[in-house]
Write an enzyme that holds these catalytic residues in place. Sequence first.
Site, PDB file in Angstrom:
ATOM      1  N   CYS A  96     -13.167 -22.765  -5.265  1.00 52.83           N
ATOM      2  CA  CYS A  96     -13.598 -22.850  -5.942  1.00 52.83           C
ATOM      3  C   CYS A  96     -14.225 -22.102  -7.340  1.00 52.83           C
ATOM      4  CB  CYS A  96     -15.058 -23.890  -6.728  1.00 52.83           C
ATOM      5  SG  CYS A  96     -16.732 -23.724  -6.012  1.00 52.83           S
ATOM      6  N   ALA A  97     -14.996 -22.789  -7.978  1.00 51.82           N
ATOM      7  CA  ALA A  97     -14.946 -21.197  -9.302  1.00 51.82           C
ATOM      8  C   ALA A  97     -15.371 -20.051  -9.258  1.00 51.82           C
ATOM      9  CB  ALA A  97     -15.413 -21.334 -11.092  1.00 51.82           C
TER      10      ALA A  97
END
Length: 136
Positions: A96-97
Amino acid sequence: MIEFARDNILLIAVAVISGVMLVLPSLRRGAGGQSLDTLQATQRINREDAMVVDVRDAAEVAQGKILGARSVPLAQLAERGPELRKNKDKPIIVYCARGNQSQQAAAILRKQGYANVFNLAGGFAAWQQAGLPVEK
């Protein structure tokens, strides 16, 4: 002993809470499986044909993603997880980020029977910081 506990209840409570807070991150990490740094991830991709899955939302993916990664937003992972790999023993690297939501994604995939699920530590931010290839 009882007097000490009664006189220092606040101190004891702080010690217990601190201990719990130290243990919780490792318990959460265990549910999501093992984490890999960017070097370990690239080795798995190159040597073991690991599939890379981006669990960020479409707006974040539009900014860029790891070269060759499949985009499956976390909200859709439970329903779309079974379509990822026929061979459930092949490695899957989720990111994810920053590496927090992907732990949850890894746990979802493990529950679906995928044996080798890894979380990219630091997520897409770590990948970019390492200067590894991305695509838009």
